[in-house]
Write an enzyme that holds these catalytic residues in place. Structure first.
Site, mmCIF file in Angstrom:
data_model
loop_
_atom_site.group_PDB
_atom_site.id
_atom_site.type_symbol
_atom_site.label_atom_id
_atom_site.label_comp_id
_atom_site.label_asym_id
_atom_site.label_seq_id
_atom_site.Cartn_x
_atom_site.Cartn_y
_atom_site.Cartn_z
ATOM 1 C CG ASP A 107 -27.859 57.604 9.950
ATOM 2 O OD1 ASP A 107 -26.897 57.649 9.476
ATOM 3 O OD2 ASP A 107 -28.358 56.515 10.440
ATOM 4 C CG ASP A 157 -23.145 53.175 13.966
ATOM 5 O OD1 ASP A 157 -23.215 54.146 13.679
ATOM 6 O OD2 ASP A 157 -24.269 52.303 13.735
HETATM 7 C C1 GLA Z 1 -26.660 54.402 11.629
HETATM 8 C C2 GLA Z 1 -26.267 55.476 12.675
HETATM 9 C C3 GLA Z 1 -26.851 54.699 13.972
HETATM 10 C C4 GLA Z 1 -28.298 54.437 13.948
HETATM 11 C C5 GLA Z 1 -28.296 53.354 12.913
HETATM 12 C C6 GLA Z 1 -29.856 53.296 12.422
HETATM 13 O O1 GLA Z 1 -25.679 53.409 11.635
HETATM 14 O O2 GLA Z 1 -24.923 55.636 12.895
HETATM 15 O O3 GLA Z 1 -26.535 55.683 15.069
HETATM 16 O O4 GLA Z 1 -28.864 55.596 13.854
HETATM 17 O O5 GLA Z 1 -27.886 54.008 11.556
HETATM 18 O O6 GLA Z 1 -30.126 52.167 11.619
#
Ligand code: GLA
Length: 376
Positions: free
Chosen positions: A127, A184
């Protein structure tokens, strides 16, 4: 390490967020087999964020699995997942903390890659939160790419910088095998259609060994879980699966696979759609849309065996006749060719068409076909 098909698996985040535990992961590994996911090609079981202690080990500086959530440590979890014939995935971040505020891998890349290798991890989602302002995103992915390649174990590198910094331009060079290209996903129709359509002109960069990842699926969540929001119905989910498969996107499930409805199972285990997703030619679809209704779209994808896949989408809120002008897919009347369509949900040959074909499609629904070109 070479990845020849878009990765398929399950990830804990969409449904469980920080609510993860060894017992739930073991049950999910069991369900993975019992529900037929492995037989259908799903392979990776991935634990996302929130798996570690709040701080690194003060002596070794290593990441430590949460004693409460994973009382037997991560190697035991990996062993269990491997005992089922599955591959085991974990999560870290290029910043000093992960997105949910656990220790990140910034400046610990090589040590952490070593730890993951010792735990026999097969997949790392990486990430992009809490990256120091002076640190370049591209450089940090490059660094982890090298760290994973040099750790002595094959670990699939799943980059996740949400499409920032023009990621599609450089990510292949970092060693990543897939890369998140969007923010997301949320479990509603607007979210997943916007995500899918935002990549319409970028899928040309998705190719074997480095696939464009438009996020974990929400199919089967029905509004439950962390990204539940308003939820979707089975019609919406059908459209989600067809969008992902027509792109050849990674298929990472995000629902609770221990409790799936029959409709969910039927959809995610549809072998014909999965074969389109996994098609080795990995060609992005050609799109056309209705001249005055942008919600009515059709996609056409070349397959490795000389056939094609076609999907008709109605993103609108009312039933609509969604057309395809075959000429816009390179099949003019002068070619003498007709398109024979086989429904990918029913297996039925629905007809043979020349020039033009149109289907009445309910709100949010789609139709997906295998298309074969035939002569009279
Ligand atoms: C980000 C990523 C998600 C998930 C969260 C975890 O938002 O894009 O897919 O992994 O972090 O905290």
């Amino acid at each position: 390490m070479i990845i020849k098909n878009p990765p398929m698996g399950w990830n804990s985040w969409n449904t469980f967020g920080s609510n993860i535990h060894e017992s739930m992961i073991r049950e999910s590994a069991d369900a993975f087999i019992e529900q037929g996911l492995k037989d259908a090609g799903y392979e990776y079981l991935v634990i996302d964020d929130c798996w570690s202690e709040y701080d690194r080990d003060p002596v070794t500086d290593r990441l430590v699995a949460s004693h409460e959530k994973f009382p037997n440590g991560m190697k035991a979890v990996a062993d269990y997942v491997h005992s089922k014939g599955l591959k085991f995935g974990m999560y870290s971040c290029d910043g000093v903390r992960t997105c949910a505020d656990y220790p990140g891998s910034f400046d610990h890349e090589f040590l952490d890659a070593q730890t993951f290798a010792e735990w026999e991890v097969d997949f790392l989602k990486y990430d992009n939160c809490y990256r120091p302002a002076t640190a370049d995103c591209q450089l940090l992915y490059q660094r982890m790419g090298v760290a994973l390649e040099q750790c002595g174990r094959d670990i699939l590198f799943s980059a996740c910088n949400w499409g920032t910094a023009d990621v599609w331009k450089w990510i292949r060079s970092s060693g990543a095998h897939m890369y998140r290209s969007t923010g997301d996903i949320q479990d509603n129709f607007k979210s997943f259609t916007e995500i899918a359509m935002s990549q319409q002109d970028k899928y040309g960069y998705s190719a074997p060994n480095c696939y464009n990842d438009i996020d974990m699926l929400t199919i089967g969540m029905y509004g439950k879980g962390l990204v539940g929001t308003t939820g979707c119905d089975d019609t919406d989910y059908r459209t989600q699966f067809v969008l992902w498969c027509m792109y050849g996107a990674p298929l990472m499930l995000g629902c609770d696979i221990r409790n799936m409805t029959e409709e969910t199972k039927k959809l995610i285990l549809n072998r014909d759609l999965i074969a389109i997703d996994q098609d080795e030619a990995c060609r992005p679809p050609v799109w056309q849309q209705h001249p005055w209704n942008a919600n009515a779209k059709c996609a056409f994808k070349h397959l490795a065996n000389g056939e094609y896949a076609m999907a008709f989408y109605n993103f609108g809120d009312k039933e609509y006749g969604v057309p395809a002008m075959l000429e816009l897919f390179g099949i003019p009347t002068s070619s003498g060719l007709k398109v024979q369509l086989t429904d990918l949900f029913t297996g039925e040959v629905v007809g043979v068409y020349r020039d033009y074909v149109r289907f009445q499609i309910a709100a949010h629904d789609c139709k997906a076909f295998k298309a074969k070109l035939v002569r009279d």
